[in-house]
Design a protein around this motif. Sequence first.
Motif, PDB file in Angstrom:
ATOM      1  N   MET A 155       0.835  -1.213   0.000  1.00 56.59           N
ATOM      2  CA  MET A 155       0.000   0.000   0.000  1.00 56.59           C
ATOM      3  C   MET A 155       0.869   1.262   0.000  1.00 56.59           C
ATOM      4  N   GLY A 156       2.162   1.101  -0.253  1.00 53.94           N
ATOM      5  CA  GLY A 156       3.034   2.266  -0.412  1.00 53.94           C
ATOM      6  C   GLY A 156       3.701   2.759   0.861  1.00 53.94           C
ATOM      7  N   PHE A 157       3.653   1.947   1.936  1.00 52.05           N
ATOM      8  CA  PHE A 157       4.279   2.370   3.197  1.00 52.05           C
ATOM      9  C   PHE A 157       5.698   1.810   3.301  1.00 52.05           C
ATOM     10  N   GLN A 158       6.588   2.679   3.748  1.00 53.08           N
ATOM     11  CA  GLN A 158       7.975   2.277   3.959  1.00 53.08           C
ATOM     12  C   GLN A 158       8.138   1.873   5.428  1.00 53.08           C
ATOM     13  N   THR A 159       8.903   0.808   5.690  1.00 53.94           N
ATOM     14  CA  THR A 159       9.147   0.386   7.071  1.00 53.94           C
ATOM     15  C   THR A 159      10.401   1.072   7.594  1.00 53.94           C
ATOM     16  N   VAL A 160      10.278   1.762   8.731  1.00 55.99           N
ATOM     17  CA  VAL A 160      11.443   2.406   9.358  1.00 55.99           C
ATOM     18  C   VAL A 160      11.502   1.974  10.825  1.00 55.99           C
ATOM     19  N   PHE A 161      12.708   2.077  11.385  1.00 54.49           N
ATOM     20  CA  PHE A 161      12.898   1.688  12.787  1.00 54.49           C
ATOM     21  C   PHE A 161      13.432   2.882  13.567  1.00 54.49           C
ATOM     22  N   GLY A 162      13.033   2.945  14.835  1.00 61.74           N
ATOM     23  CA  GLY A 162      13.506   4.057  15.657  1.00 61.74           C
ATOM     24  C   GLY A 162      14.140   3.562  16.938  1.00 61.74           C
ATOM     25  N   PRO A 163      14.791   4.461  17.690  1.00 62.24           N
ATOM     26  CA  PRO A 163      15.444   4.070  18.947  1.00 62.24           C
ATOM     27  C   PRO A 163      14.420   3.689  20.022  1.00 62.24           C
ATOM     28  N   GLU A 164      14.803   2.726  20.870  1.00 57.50           N
ATOM     29  CA  GLU A 164      13.886   2.283  21.921  1.00 57.50           C
ATOM     30  C   GLU A 164      13.964   3.188  23.152  1.00 57.50           C
ATOM     31  N   VAL A 165      15.037   3.962  23.229  1.00 56.02           N
ATOM     32  CA  VAL A 165      15.146   4.957  24.302  1.00 56.02           C
ATOM     33  C   VAL A 165      14.837   6.308  23.673  1.00 56.02           C
ATOM     34  N   ALA A 166      13.946   7.061  24.309  1.00 53.45           N
ATOM     35  CA  ALA A 166      13.530   8.334  23.718  1.00 53.45           C
ATOM     36  C   ALA A 166      13.543   9.415  24.784  1.00 53.45           C
ATOM     37  N   THR A 167      13.702  10.647  24.344  1.00 53.58           N
ATOM     38  CA  THR A 167      13.507  11.750  25.290  1.00 53.58           C
ATOM     39  C   THR A 167      12.016  11.964  25.436  1.00 53.58           C
ATOM     40  N   ALA A 168      11.644  12.557  26.572  1.00 43.71           N
ATOM     41  CA  ALA A 168      10.224  12.862  26.793  1.00 43.71           C
ATOM     42  C   ALA A 168       9.709  13.801  25.705  1.00 43.71           C
ATOM     43  N   HIS A 169      10.624  14.591  25.134  1.00 41.77           N
ATOM     44  CA  HIS A 169      10.255  15.508  24.057  1.00 41.77           C
ATOM     45  C   HIS A 169       9.621  14.742  22.886  1.00 41.77           C
ATOM     46  N   TYR A 170      10.276  13.641  22.480  1.00 44.93           N
ATOM     47  CA  TYR A 170       9.745  12.865  21.353  1.00 44.93           C
ATOM     48  C   TYR A 170       8.620  11.926  21.787  1.00 44.93           C
ATOM     49  N   ASN A 171       8.788  11.340  22.990  1.00 50.69           N
ATOM     50  CA  ASN A 171       7.807  10.347  23.431  1.00 50.69           C
ATOM     51  C   ASN A 171       6.469  10.994  23.799  1.00 50.69           C
ATOM     52  N   PHE A 172       6.532  12.271  24.295  1.00 51.51           N
ATOM     53  CA  PHE A 172       5.305  12.924  24.766  1.00 51.51           C
ATOM     54  C   PHE A 172       5.065  14.291  24.127  1.00 51.51           C
ATOM     55  N   ASP A 173       6.028  15.210  24.300  1.00 51.54           N
ATOM     56  CA  ASP A 173       5.763  16.620  23.975  1.00 51.54           C
ATOM     57  C   ASP A 173       5.320  16.809  22.533  1.00 51.54           C
ATOM     58  N   LEU A 174       6.090  16.231  21.590  1.00 52.35           N
ATOM     59  CA  LEU A 174       5.756  16.439  20.182  1.00 52.35           C
ATOM     60  C   LEU A 174       4.483  15.700  19.782  1.00 52.35           C
ATOM     61  N   LEU A 175       3.995  14.836  20.673  1.00 44.94           N
ATOM     62  CA  LEU A 175       2.752  14.110  20.396  1.00 44.94           C
ATOM     63  C   LEU A 175       1.583  14.756  21.135  1.00 44.94           C
ATOM     64  N   ASN A 176       1.766  16.058  21.411  1.00 45.96           N
ATOM     65  CA  ASN A 176       0.690  16.827  22.034  1.00 45.96           C
ATOM     66  C   ASN A 176       0.385  16.348  23.454  1.00 45.96           C
ATOM     67  N   ILE A 177       1.420  15.840  24.144  1.00 48.47           N
ATOM     68  CA  ILE A 177       1.229  15.422  25.543  1.00 48.47           C
ATOM     69  C   ILE A 177       2.270  16.180  26.388  1.00 48.47           C
ATOM     70  N   PRO A 178       2.066  17.475  26.639  1.00 45.07           N
ATOM     71  CA  PRO A 178       3.044  18.227  27.437  1.00 45.07           C
ATOM     72  C   PRO A 178       3.093  17.728  28.878  1.00 45.07           C
ATOM     73  N   GLY A 179       4.107  18.195  29.629  1.00 48.31           N
ATOM     74  CA  GLY A 179       4.378  17.671  30.965  1.00 48.31           C
ATOM     75  C   GLY A 179       3.210  17.756  31.919  1.00 48.31           C
ATOM     76  N   ASP A 180       2.384  18.778  31.777  1.00 53.14           N
ATOM     77  CA  ASP A 180       1.271  18.929  32.727  1.00 53.14           C
ATOM     78  C   ASP A 180      -0.027  18.308  32.208  1.00 53.14           C
ATOM     79  N   HIS A 181       0.079  17.594  31.094  1.00 49.88           N
ATOM     80  CA  HIS A 181      -1.137  17.006  30.508  1.00 49.88           C
ATOM     81  C   HIS A 181      -1.559  15.785  31.315  1.00 49.88           C
ATOM     82  N   PRO A 182      -2.825  15.734  31.714  1.00 48.19           N
ATOM     83  CA  PRO A 182      -3.252  14.590  32.540  1.00 48.19           C
ATOM     84  C   PRO A 182      -3.065  13.247  31.825  1.00 48.19           C
ATOM     85  N   ALA A 183      -3.104  13.270  30.495  1.00 48.19           N
ATOM     86  CA  ALA A 183      -2.977  12.007  29.760  1.00 48.19           C
ATOM     87  C   ALA A 183      -1.595  11.397  29.903  1.00 48.19           C
TER      88      ALA A 183
END
Length: 376
Positions: A155-183
Amino acid sequence: MATPRPCRGVFLLPVKTHRLRASDRDHGDMTIQAQLDDLHARAAASLAEVVDLDGLASWERSFLGPKGELTQVLRGLGGVPAGERPAAGRAANSLKTELSAAYDARARQLSATDLERRLAADAVDVTLPGRAPTIGTVHPVSRMIDELSDIFALMGFQTVFGPEVATAHYNFDLLNIPGDHPARDVWDTIVVDSNDEEIVLRTHTSPMQARTMEATKPPVRVVVPGRAYRYEAQDASHDWMFHQLEGLAVDEHITLADLKGVLGELARQLFGAERRVRFRCDYFPFVEPGVDFAVDCAVCGGKGCRVCKHSGWLEMGGAGMVHPKVLAGVGYDPAKYTGFAFGLGIERMVMMKYGVDDVRAFAGNDLRFLRQFASI
Ligand SMILES: [Zn+2]
């Protein structure tokens, strides 16, 4: 002062010990010829009783060796009167030749017997079936990742791999989950380091969404398989380490209908041509709207059975349209681009496909479990 007593010396005379040698016994006044005849008779009788090579070596030491009886006789020839010496010497040498020949013959015979015995003992039965070499097999989770990657590649998707250790910036902040977000509490996070910047074991494969979008311009079509970690008690359907496959597509004019089409095609490829996909509203901070999606149960055709817990549907994962804040966070113009994202639990896929009822089996290192997938 006492008068010294004269010392009475004790003289220890050296006593010449005489060890009775084999050649000396009973020979007394036997003639050399008689001694040789006696020796000949005993050697022949003794040789007849030898049954193995060890016994033969012992026999040789007794009669022919440096300390053997015949050698002693030969050494004693010096004491024989000169007139008789040549004849005695010939007789002794003749016996030596004869006993040596007898020794050689017996050695050949015993060696042959010994070889036969060992061959019989070590015999290889060439009709026995050989031992099959143990060949490993692809782990069912890896196999499912390969299968999903193939389906999405079509279906045109490329498979990529990422690091298993992440900063909170990538794991949460950039995904619209800032530090004070209840989620943020929804993900029971395993924190690696929190001194300067919080570093975590990624709680989902989603950090790769932001990394991919930062690195490329639309259109984006990627899937990201890999491990994710949660601080969570283990039970039949939860493990602290599991595999996800994240999907992301961003381009102009992408709609929820595209998401449903892609996931519907996935369900049909995995579980059969008749499958249908169901979307229900759900909430994830990085998508708007968010849905959970399920496929109708292939076992009962949606009527309800043990596999689908009598609901007729099997939950596959969460999905939705990428939140405009996520797009803006990586520099995409949310007014121009839209996209969808979805996440699948790989173990869950395998469990649904093969009827596995305990997620802990996948990392349990029980070969009996894993071998069942070798022949599939
Ligand atoms: Zn069912």
